[in-house]
Design a protein around this motif. Structure first.
Motif, PDB file in Angstrom:
ATOM      1  N   CYS A  77       0.828  -1.217   0.000  1.00  0.00           N
ATOM      2  CA  CYS A  77       0.000   0.000   0.000  1.00  0.00           C
ATOM      3  C   CYS A  77       0.858   1.259   0.000  1.00  0.00           C
ATOM      4  O   CYS A  77       0.370   2.339  -0.373  1.00  0.00           O
ATOM      5  CB  CYS A  77      -0.941   0.001   1.203  1.00  0.00           C
ATOM      6  N   VAL A  81      -1.451   2.009  -4.087  1.00  0.00           N
ATOM      7  CA  VAL A  81      -2.256   1.121  -4.911  1.00  0.00           C
ATOM      8  C   VAL A  81      -3.728   1.091  -4.512  1.00  0.00           C
ATOM      9  O   VAL A  81      -4.522   0.411  -5.163  1.00  0.00           O
ATOM     10  CB  VAL A  81      -1.689  -0.318  -4.876  1.00  0.00           C
ATOM     11  N   ASN A  82      -4.105   1.791  -3.455  1.00  0.00           N
ATOM     12  CA  ASN A  82      -5.489   1.732  -3.001  1.00  0.00           C
ATOM     13  C   ASN A  82      -5.990   3.107  -2.612  1.00  0.00           C
ATOM     14  O   ASN A  82      -5.252   3.879  -1.993  1.00  0.00           O
ATOM     15  CB  ASN A  82      -5.611   0.767  -1.815  1.00  0.00           C
ATOM     16  N   GLY A 165      -5.736  -3.165  -0.061  1.00  0.00           N
ATOM     17  CA  GLY A 165      -4.586  -3.482  -0.905  1.00  0.00           C
ATOM     18  C   GLY A 165      -4.535  -4.904  -1.392  1.00  0.00           C
ATOM     19  O   GLY A 165      -3.661  -5.254  -2.198  1.00  0.00           O
ATOM     20  N   THR A 168      -4.503  -5.943  -5.198  1.00  0.00           N
ATOM     21  CA  THR A 168      -3.178  -5.865  -5.817  1.00  0.00           C
ATOM     22  C   THR A 168      -2.378  -7.126  -5.521  1.00  0.00           C
ATOM     23  O   THR A 168      -1.717  -7.692  -6.405  1.00  0.00           O
ATOM     24  CB  THR A 168      -2.418  -4.629  -5.306  1.00  0.00           C
ATOM     25  N   VAL A 186      -5.401  -7.216 -13.374  1.00  0.00           N
ATOM     26  CA  VAL A 186      -5.632  -6.071 -12.489  1.00  0.00           C
ATOM     27  C   VAL A 186      -6.967  -5.412 -12.780  1.00  0.00           C
ATOM     28  O   VAL A 186      -7.304  -5.126 -13.930  1.00  0.00           O
ATOM     29  CB  VAL A 186      -4.496  -5.036 -12.640  1.00  0.00           C
ATOM     30  N   SER A 192     -10.388   1.882  -7.558  1.00  0.00           N
ATOM     31  CA  SER A 192      -9.269   2.634  -8.127  1.00  0.00           C
ATOM     32  C   SER A 192      -9.650   3.215  -9.479  1.00  0.00           C
ATOM     33  O   SER A 192     -10.319   2.568 -10.293  1.00  0.00           O
ATOM     34  CB  SER A 192      -8.041   1.723  -8.302  1.00  0.00           C
ATOM     35  N   LYS A 200      -1.088   0.160  -9.547  1.00  0.00           N
ATOM     36  CA  LYS A 200      -1.144  -1.260  -9.203  1.00  0.00           C
ATOM     37  C   LYS A 200      -0.289  -2.080 -10.175  1.00  0.00           C
ATOM     38  O   LYS A 200       0.496  -2.946  -9.754  1.00  0.00           O
ATOM     39  CB  LYS A 200      -2.595  -1.754  -9.217  1.00  0.00           C
ATOM     40  N   ILE A 204       3.087  -4.264  -9.263  1.00  0.00           N
ATOM     41  CA  ILE A 204       3.173  -5.703  -9.542  1.00  0.00           C
ATOM     42  C   ILE A 204       4.348  -5.995 -10.463  1.00  0.00           C
ATOM     43  O   ILE A 204       5.095  -6.969 -10.242  1.00  0.00           O
ATOM     44  CB  ILE A 204       1.852  -6.209 -10.141  1.00  0.00           C
TER      45      ILE A 204
END
Length: 334
Positions: A77, A81-82, A165, A168, A186, A192, A200, A204
């Motif tokens: 996070c 990503v969130n 999160g 992800t 994703v 998001s 994200k 990754i």
């Protein structure tokens, strides 16, 4: 069930119970004697046969259903990503415990005993773009927490999760386990926007570049979270007790996929409750050769879709066990 090393998980399939084919055959024969055309109830029939095999009886019942929701927080996070802060995980746990979430209502209606298990929420996993998310010891501890939470007297176990999160994390695990472009795994998760989805994907990509291992348990440790590990532990403990498992959506299925890629037989006792609207779930189900019971455009998590599927499973058994045979009803067969 006790877990000592991650390497030992690969050898478990040969030691765990399997479906009883004699019970499956007897249940199928019963289905074909009921007052309906053979196969007319479609998947309700095969669900009843599935339950018969794992519960080792021609007429299985669901007297006891357990729902477990595992909650964890994630170091990734830190990569933005969130859209929600990690404090929401603990806040939602309190909501579960006070009965205010969707899963509480669904468990009440469908007859499942709910237990929510927070996993060190004040200590998120490590950011997998910087190093392994969990050590082996941390992974095993979370797996053990999952296994220890299983009610071995249950007939069915529903598994769900909560963790800011973790969509992800699920996409990262799926990409590591099955390959393909990261973007196909994703989705929006908890909401998001396009910029968030791009973050994200970037996180990754960084994690996959850093962690070369692609075996199930190594992926779980390097990219997963405590709730994903707990789900794996619960799946294995349920198998040891001959309990049918209903997995929830994308995140729960991605966690269990770590077991599938370790040994495909480890998910033989698992059903998937619903196909999530997260874009990677359909692809993931194809990879693990599972067909979801429901498809309702849900993406809530919490075990919500799996608990709805419990109602379908109960209905399948009600027909299987309660319908009259042609002979009992004095109806002529073709």
């Amino acid at each position: 069930m006790k877990f000592t090393t991650l390497n030992a998980i690969a050898g478990l399939a040969a030691t765990l119970p399997t479906s009883d084919e004699a019970s499956v055959a007897a249940a199928r024969a019963r289905q074909n004697s009921l007052t309906k055309p053979p196969g007319a109830l479609g998947r309700l029939e095969t669900l009843a046969e599935f339950m018969a095999g794992w519960r080792k009886t021609i007429c299985p019942e669901i007297k006891r259903a357990q729902a477990l929701v595992f909650a964890g927080n994630h170091g990734v996070c830190a990569q933005g990503v969130n859209p929600y802060p990690q404090e929401v995980t603990a806040q939602m746990v309190l909501n579960f415990e006070s009965g205010g979430a969707a899963i509480n209502q669904l468990c009440r209606v469908n007859g499942a005993a709910l237990r929510v298990i927070p996993l060190e929420l004040d200590r998120p996993t490590q950011d997998f773009t910087q190093g392994p998310a969990m050590s082996e010891a941390e992974t095993l501890a979370a797996m053990q927490a999952g296994a220890d939470a299983v009610d071995t007297l249950a007939d069915v176990l529903i598994l769900g999760e909560m963790g800011i999160g973790n969509s992800t994390v699920a996409a990262a695990m799926a990409a590591a386990l099955f390959g393909g472009e990261v973007s196909v795994w994703v989705g929006a998760g908890t909401g998001s926007d396009s910029a968030g989805i791009a973050r994200k994907i970037g996180a990754i990509d960084a994690g996959l570049a850093l962690h070369s291992a692609r075996s199930g348990m190594a992926v779980l440790a390097s990219l997963g979270g405590r709730e994903q590990a707990a789900i794996c532990g619960a799946v294995l403990a349920a198998r040891a007790a001959g309990i049918v498992v209903i997995l929830d959506g994308f995140i729960c299925t991605a966690a269990a996929a770590a077991l599938y890629t370790t040994d495909q037989r480890l998910l033989d006792h698992c059903l998937v409750g619903h196909q999530s609207s997260e874009p990677g779930h359909r692809k993931l189900l194809a990879e693990i050769d599972k067909t979801a019971i429901l498809e309702l455009d849900m993406r809530l998590g919490e075990g919500s879709g799996a608990t709805l599927a419990l109602g379908i499973l109960r209905s399948a058994l009600a027909c299987h066990n309660g319908m009259a045979t042609f002979g009992e009803a004095r109806v002529s067969e073709a």
